[in-house]
Design a protein around this motif. Structure first.
Motif, PDB file in Angstrom:
ATOM      1  N   ASP A 240     -18.772  -0.123   3.834  1.00 28.45           N
ATOM      2  CA  ASP A 240     -18.746  -0.034   2.373  1.00 28.45           C
ATOM      3  C   ASP A 240     -17.302  -0.238   1.881  1.00 28.45           C
ATOM      4  N   ALA A 241     -16.929  -1.495   1.709  1.00 24.33           N
ATOM      5  CA  ALA A 241     -15.554  -1.845   1.338  1.00 24.33           C
ATOM      6  C   ALA A 241     -15.122  -1.193   0.029  1.00 24.33           C
ATOM      7  N   ASP A 242     -16.020  -1.103  -0.936  1.00 25.79           N
ATOM      8  CA  ASP A 242     -15.661  -0.476  -2.217  1.00 25.79           C
ATOM      9  C   ASP A 242     -15.327   1.004  -2.033  1.00 25.79           C
ATOM     10  N   TRP A 243     -16.150   1.710  -1.267  1.00 29.03           N
ATOM     11  CA  TRP A 243     -15.895   3.132  -1.015  1.00 29.03           C
ATOM     12  C   TRP A 243     -14.544   3.298  -0.320  1.00 29.03           C
ATOM     13  N   LEU A 244     -14.324   2.504   0.712  1.00 27.22           N
ATOM     14  CA  LEU A 244     -13.067   2.609   1.460  1.00 27.22           C
ATOM     15  C   LEU A 244     -11.866   2.340   0.562  1.00 27.22           C
ATOM     16  N   SER A 245     -11.927   1.267  -0.204  1.00 26.14           N
ATOM     17  CA  SER A 245     -10.813   0.896  -1.063  1.00 26.14           C
ATOM     18  C   SER A 245     -10.536   1.971  -2.109  1.00 26.14           C
ATOM     19  N   THR A 246     -11.578   2.445  -2.767  1.00 23.26           N
ATOM     20  CA  THR A 246     -11.415   3.457  -3.815  1.00 23.26           C
ATOM     21  C   THR A 246     -10.900   4.772  -3.249  1.00 23.26           C
ATOM     22  N   ASN A 247     -11.575   5.283  -2.234  1.00 25.83           N
ATOM     23  CA  ASN A 247     -11.230   6.595  -1.709  1.00 25.83           C
ATOM     24  C   ASN A 247      -9.910   6.610  -0.950  1.00 25.83           C
ATOM     25  N   LEU A 248      -9.659   5.580  -0.166  1.00 24.85           N
ATOM     26  CA  LEU A 248      -8.393   5.538   0.571  1.00 24.85           C
ATOM     27  C   LEU A 248      -7.225   5.211  -0.353  1.00 24.85           C
ATOM     28  N   GLY A 249      -7.476   4.421  -1.398  1.00 17.66           N
ATOM     29  CA  GLY A 249      -6.436   4.166  -2.389  1.00 17.66           C
ATOM     30  C   GLY A 249      -6.038   5.444  -3.115  1.00 17.66           C
ATOM     31  N   THR A 250      -7.042   6.240  -3.497  1.00 13.96           N
ATOM     32  CA  THR A 250      -6.774   7.525  -4.149  1.00 13.96           C
ATOM     33  C   THR A 250      -6.015   8.458  -3.211  1.00 13.96           C
ATOM     34  N   LEU A 251      -6.440   8.510  -1.975  1.00 11.54           N
ATOM     35  CA  LEU A 251      -5.754   9.339  -0.976  1.00 11.54           C
ATOM     36  C   LEU A 251      -4.317   8.850  -0.777  1.00 11.54           C
ATOM     37  N   GLY A 252      -4.136   7.547  -0.786  1.00 11.52           N
ATOM     38  CA  GLY A 252      -2.792   6.976  -0.665  1.00 11.52           C
ATOM     39  C   GLY A 252      -1.889   7.395  -1.817  1.00 11.52           C
ATOM     40  N   ARG A 253      -2.426   7.373  -3.037  1.00 10.55           N
ATOM     41  CA  ARG A 253      -1.634   7.814  -4.194  1.00 10.55           C
ATOM     42  C   ARG A 253      -1.181   9.256  -4.025  1.00 10.55           C
ATOM     43  N   ARG A 254      -2.095  10.109  -3.555  1.00 11.54           N
ATOM     44  CA  ARG A 254      -1.727  11.515  -3.327  1.00 11.54           C
ATOM     45  C   ARG A 254      -0.644  11.635  -2.259  1.00 11.54           C
ATOM     46  N   HIS A 255      -0.743  10.828  -1.218  1.00 10.13           N
ATOM     47  CA  HIS A 255       0.271  10.856  -0.167  1.00 10.13           C
ATOM     48  C   HIS A 255       1.611  10.351  -0.689  1.00 10.13           C
ATOM     49  N   ALA A 256       1.575   9.355  -1.553  1.00  8.83           N
ATOM     50  CA  ALA A 256       2.824   8.850  -2.145  1.00  8.83           C
ATOM     51  C   ALA A 256       3.502   9.962  -2.938  1.00  8.83           C
ATOM     52  N   GLU A 257       2.721  10.719  -3.690  1.00  9.63           N
ATOM     53  CA  GLU A 257       3.273  11.827  -4.479  1.00  9.63           C
ATOM     54  C   GLU A 257       3.896  12.898  -3.594  1.00  9.63           C
ATOM     55  N   LEU A 258       3.403  13.005  -2.376  1.00  9.53           N
ATOM     56  CA  LEU A 258       3.933  13.990  -1.423  1.00  9.53           C
ATOM     57  C   LEU A 258       5.167  13.472  -0.675  1.00  9.53           C
ATOM     58  N   GLY A 259       5.494  12.194  -0.885  1.00  7.05           N
ATOM     59  CA  GLY A 259       6.669  11.631  -0.240  1.00  7.05           C
ATOM     60  C   GLY A 259       6.402  10.949   1.092  1.00  7.05           C
ATOM     61  N   VAL A 260       5.147  10.683   1.392  1.00 10.06           N
ATOM     62  CA  VAL A 260       4.806   9.997   2.634  1.00 10.06           C
ATOM     63  C   VAL A 260       5.253   8.542   2.521  1.00 10.06           C
ATOM     64  N   THR A 261       6.023   8.090   3.500  1.00 11.57           N
ATOM     65  CA  THR A 261       6.535   6.717   3.500  1.00 11.57           C
ATOM     66  C   THR A 261       5.727   5.839   4.451  1.00 11.57           C
ATOM     67  N   GLU A 262       5.861   4.548   4.264  1.00 11.93           N
ATOM     68  CA  GLU A 262       5.105   3.597   5.083  1.00 11.93           C
ATOM     69  C   GLU A 262       5.297   3.812   6.591  1.00 11.93           C
ATOM     70  N   PRO A 263       6.518   4.027   7.088  1.00 17.95           N
ATOM     71  CA  PRO A 263       6.668   4.224   8.536  1.00 17.95           C
ATOM     72  C   PRO A 263       5.931   5.457   9.072  1.00 17.95           C
ATOM     73  N   MET A 264       5.665   6.412   8.213  1.00 21.16           N
ATOM     74  CA  MET A 264       4.957   7.610   8.660  1.00 21.16           C
ATOM     75  C   MET A 264       3.526   7.298   9.083  1.00 21.16           C
ATOM     76  N   TYR A 265       2.940   6.257   8.516  1.00 25.01           N
ATOM     77  CA  TYR A 265       1.586   5.884   8.896  1.00 25.01           C
ATOM     78  C   TYR A 265       1.531   5.434  10.356  1.00 25.01           C
ATOM     79  N   GLY A 266       2.554   4.738  10.801  1.00 27.76           N
ATOM     80  CA  GLY A 266       2.621   4.342  12.211  1.00 27.76           C
ATOM     81  C   GLY A 266       2.738   5.545  13.122  1.00 27.76           C
ATOM     82  N   ALA A 267       3.522   6.530  12.698  1.00 30.68           N
ATOM     83  CA  ALA A 267       3.671   7.757  13.483  1.00 30.68           C
ATOM     84  C   ALA A 267       2.340   8.495  13.568  1.00 30.68           C
ATOM     85  N   VAL A 268       1.605   8.535  12.467  1.00 33.13           N
ATOM     86  CA  VAL A 268       0.307   9.200  12.455  1.00 33.13           C
ATOM     87  C   VAL A 268      -0.648   8.501  13.425  1.00 33.13           C
ATOM     88  N   ALA A 269      -0.712   7.179  13.367  1.00 30.29           N
ATOM     89  CA  ALA A 269      -1.600   6.434  14.268  1.00 30.29           C
ATOM     90  C   ALA A 269      -1.203   6.680  15.723  1.00 30.29           C
TER      91      ALA A 269
END
Length: 140
Positions: A63-92
């Motif tokens: 469900d591409a729409d669900w993924l895009s909407t929900n993960l985009g919203t989650l991404g915005r919240r993470h941005a507000e918390l100061g999560v940077t792009e390189p942190m995603y690699g560390a998480v993976a």
């Protein structure tokens, strides 16, 4: 993305009481202690939320729409918390390390490959939700 392999490999490592995600946070904080202050919640609560999110993403993989909407919203919240792009690699890296450790001999290179692909896609969709540089409206 191989949904069947994601599901079957998750069943190999999904321990009771959020054991996988608890171990993930232990590894994350061992390898990247600088991120620990970003987590104000009890790690067990955070681990439970992460486990639910992982399962939801797999459940909605088609469900591409669900993924895009929900993960985009989650991404915005993470941005507000100061999560940077390189942190995603560390998480993976740390999630796959936890999975590999728990899976032991049952964990395969193919499982690592499919989870790397999935976590990269999740990160991309979350990062797409980040506000554009200079955007102060809070909209992505």
């Amino acid at each position: 993305m191989d949904k069947t392999l994601l599901e079957s490999s998750l069943s190999v490592v999904d321990l009771p009481d959020d054991g996988l995600t608890i171990r993930f946070y232990e590894i994350l904080f061992e390898r990247y202690p600088q991120v620990k202050p970003m987590f104000s919640r009890d790690t067990e609560v955070q681990a439970s939320m992460l486990r639910s999110a992982v399962i939801s993403v797999i459940d909605h993989l088609d469900d591409a729409d669900w993924l895009s909407t929900n993960l985009g919203t989650l991404g915005r919240r993470h941005a507000e918390l100061g999560v940077t792009e390189p942190m995603y690699g560390a998480v993976a890296e740390c999630m796959i390390a936890a999975m590999s450790e728990i899976g032991g001999r049952r964990w395969t290179p193919e499982m690592t490959e499919v989870w790397t692909e999935a976590l990269t896609a999740v990160a991309s969709l979350m990062l797409a939700g980040y506000p554009a540089a200079g955007d102060t409206s809070g909209a992505a």
